[in-house]
Design a protein around this motif. Structure first.
Motif, mmCIF file in Angstrom:
data_model
loop_
_atom_site.group_PDB
_atom_site.id
_atom_site.type_symbol
_atom_site.label_atom_id
_atom_site.label_comp_id
_atom_site.label_asym_id
_atom_site.label_seq_id
_atom_site.Cartn_x
_atom_site.Cartn_y
_atom_site.Cartn_z
ATOM 1 N N MET A 1 6.710 -11.524 -1.841
ATOM 2 C CA MET A 1 6.585 -10.164 -1.367
ATOM 3 C C MET A 1 6.282 -9.264 -2.558
ATOM 4 N N ILE A 2 5.261 -8.433 -2.404
ATOM 5 C CA ILE A 2 4.847 -7.512 -3.460
ATOM 6 C C ILE A 2 4.984 -6.099 -2.923
ATOM 7 N N VAL A 3 5.826 -5.316 -3.576
ATOM 8 C CA VAL A 3 6.130 -3.960 -3.137
ATOM 9 C C VAL A 3 5.617 -2.972 -4.177
ATOM 10 N N GLY A 4 4.885 -1.981 -3.718
ATOM 11 C CA GLY A 4 4.463 -0.887 -4.586
ATOM 12 C C GLY A 4 5.332 0.323 -4.299
ATOM 13 N N LEU A 5 5.832 0.953 -5.346
ATOM 14 C CA LEU A 5 6.674 2.132 -5.156
ATOM 15 C C LEU A 5 5.854 3.414 -5.221
ATOM 16 N N GLY A 6 6.267 4.374 -4.407
ATOM 17 C CA GLY A 6 5.634 5.676 -4.365
ATOM 18 C C GLY A 6 6.340 6.540 -3.353
ATOM 19 N N ASN A 7 5.812 7.721 -3.152
ATOM 20 C CA ASN A 7 6.321 8.638 -2.132
ATOM 21 C C ASN A 7 5.270 8.771 -1.045
ATOM 22 N N THR B 1 -1.787 0.834 -6.743
ATOM 23 C CA THR B 1 -2.021 -0.558 -7.122
ATOM 24 C C THR B 1 -1.990 -1.462 -5.893
ATOM 25 N N ILE B 2 -1.048 -1.238 -5.000
ATOM 26 C CA ILE B 2 -0.967 -2.034 -3.769
ATOM 27 C C ILE B 2 -2.235 -1.870 -2.938
ATOM 28 N N ASP B 3 -2.755 -0.657 -2.848
ATOM 29 C CA ASP B 3 -3.992 -0.447 -2.088
ATOM 30 C C ASP B 3 -5.147 -1.243 -2.685
ATOM 31 N N LYS B 4 -5.231 -1.288 -3.991
ATOM 32 C CA LYS B 4 -6.273 -2.085 -4.655
ATOM 33 C C LYS B 4 -6.025 -3.578 -4.454
ATOM 34 N N LEU B 5 -4.777 -3.974 -4.536
ATOM 35 C CA LEU B 5 -4.397 -5.371 -4.352
ATOM 36 C C LEU B 5 -4.722 -5.839 -2.933
ATOM 37 N N ALA B 6 -4.561 -4.948 -1.964
ATOM 38 C CA ALA B 6 -4.843 -5.288 -0.562
ATOM 39 C C ALA B 6 -6.276 -5.782 -0.388
ATOM 40 N N LYS B 7 -7.202 -5.184 -1.105
ATOM 41 C CA LYS B 7 -8.605 -5.626 -1.028
ATOM 42 C C LYS B 7 -8.768 -7.025 -1.599
ATOM 43 N N GLU B 8 -8.041 -7.305 -2.674
ATOM 44 C CA GLU B 8 -8.137 -8.619 -3.336
ATOM 45 C C GLU B 8 -7.569 -9.758 -2.493
ATOM 46 N N VAL B 9 -6.564 -9.450 -1.679
ATOM 47 C CA VAL B 9 -5.894 -10.516 -0.911
ATOM 48 C C VAL B 9 -6.310 -10.532 0.557
ATOM 49 N N GLY B 10 -7.343 -9.752 0.891
ATOM 50 C CA GLY B 10 -7.930 -9.811 2.222
ATOM 51 C C GLY B 10 -7.117 -9.172 3.334
ATOM 52 N N VAL B 11 -6.385 -8.106 3.024
ATOM 53 C CA VAL B 11 -5.626 -7.415 4.066
ATOM 54 C C VAL B 11 -6.594 -6.788 5.067
ATOM 55 N N ARG B 12 -6.334 -7.030 6.346
ATOM 56 C CA ARG B 12 -7.184 -6.493 7.394
ATOM 57 C C ARG B 12 -6.550 -5.282 8.083
ATOM 58 N N TYR B 13 -5.230 -5.282 8.174
ATOM 59 C CA TYR B 13 -4.560 -4.124 8.782
ATOM 60 C C TYR B 13 -3.132 -4.010 8.271
ATOM 61 N N PHE C 1 -5.983 6.282 -15.387
ATOM 62 C CA PHE C 1 -5.047 5.924 -14.318
ATOM 63 C C PHE C 1 -5.669 4.874 -13.399
ATOM 64 N N GLU C 2 -6.925 5.071 -13.063
ATOM 65 C CA GLU C 2 -7.666 4.106 -12.237
ATOM 66 C C GLU C 2 -7.711 2.738 -12.946
ATOM 67 N N TYR C 3 -8.008 2.783 -14.239
ATOM 68 C CA TYR C 3 -8.079 1.566 -15.051
ATOM 69 C C TYR C 3 -6.736 0.836 -15.098
ATOM 70 N N VAL C 4 -5.652 1.562 -15.328
ATOM 71 C CA VAL C 4 -4.349 0.908 -15.463
ATOM 72 C C VAL C 4 -3.896 0.329 -14.123
ATOM 73 N N CYS C 5 -4.250 0.971 -13.013
ATOM 74 C CA CYS C 5 -3.919 0.404 -11.701
ATOM 75 C C CYS C 5 -4.720 -0.873 -11.448
ATOM 76 N N ASP C 6 -5.985 -0.889 -11.861
ATOM 77 C CA ASP C 6 -6.785 -2.121 -11.763
ATOM 78 C C ASP C 6 -6.166 -3.232 -12.622
ATOM 79 N N LYS C 7 -5.725 -2.862 -13.802
ATOM 80 C CA LYS C 7 -5.084 -3.817 -14.712
ATOM 81 C C LYS C 7 -3.780 -4.351 -14.100
ATOM 82 N N ALA C 8 -3.043 -3.492 -13.411
ATOM 83 C CA ALA C 8 -1.803 -3.916 -12.743
ATOM 84 C C ALA C 8 -2.097 -4.909 -11.624
#
Length: 184
Positions: free
Chosen positions: A1-7, A23-35, A156-163
């Protein structure tokens, strides 16, 4: 389970404190999240990377109470603390750096404190997204709840991609490899 923290909410979208969500939103694309679905007080989605099934989550409570939804999701999916990865912003790391670790304290981060309290352990993986300290005498709360501008937005965009890359490395190659690649 991968959890991204935020408000949750548009007023907090893309702020430094929401580095975990971004970061989670970017990760979702990498792991094929559909919904995404609302579950246990979080937005949750299933995906896979290589041969590893993952559950992604963004708690929809505020940062200070994110431990409740995290614990509920872990119970719902039968995930133990040693299979949890939490992605979060980190003031004490430069804004272009990412660090991975297992266990440790909360260093005053209220989201981490909430998770530690609800799980009754500090032993889980963390991917720490550097946001740096505020300039001058700017209050920390104003810094973390602000959106980066101009070149800081690119950083910020770069560091989230790196994460994202650090998280994928962590789940496929383990902590030692991830630390060698990203913590130096």
């Amino acid at each position: 389970m991968i959890v991204g923290l935020g408000n949750p909410g548009e007023e907090y979208a893309h702020t430094r404190h929401n580095a975990g969500f971004d970061t989670i939103d970017k990760l979702a694309k990498e792991v094929g999240v559909r919904y995404w679905k609302t579950e246990c007080g979080a937005l949750a989605a299933k995906g896979a990377y290589r041969d590893c099934d993952v559950v992604l989550a963004k708690p929809q409570s505020y940062m200070n109470t994110s431990g409740g939804p995290v614990k509920q999701l872990m119970n719902a999916y039968g995930v133990s603390a040693d299979r949890l990865v939490v992605i979060h912003d980190e003031l004490d790391i430069a804004p272009d750096a990412v660090r991975a670790k297992f266990g440790g304290g909360h260093a005053g981060h209220n989201g981490l404190r909430s998770i530690c309290d609800k799980l009754g352990t500090r032993d889980w993986f963390r991917v720490r997204v550097g946001i740096g300290r505020p300039p001058g005498r700017m209050p920390v709360v104003d810094w973390v709840l602000s959106r980066p501008k101009k070149e800081a937005a690119d950083d910020f965009e770069y560091v989230c991609d790196k994460a994202v890359q650090a998280t994928l490395c962590l789940i496929t190659e383990g902590l030692d490899q991830t630390q060698q690649r990203f913590n130096s």
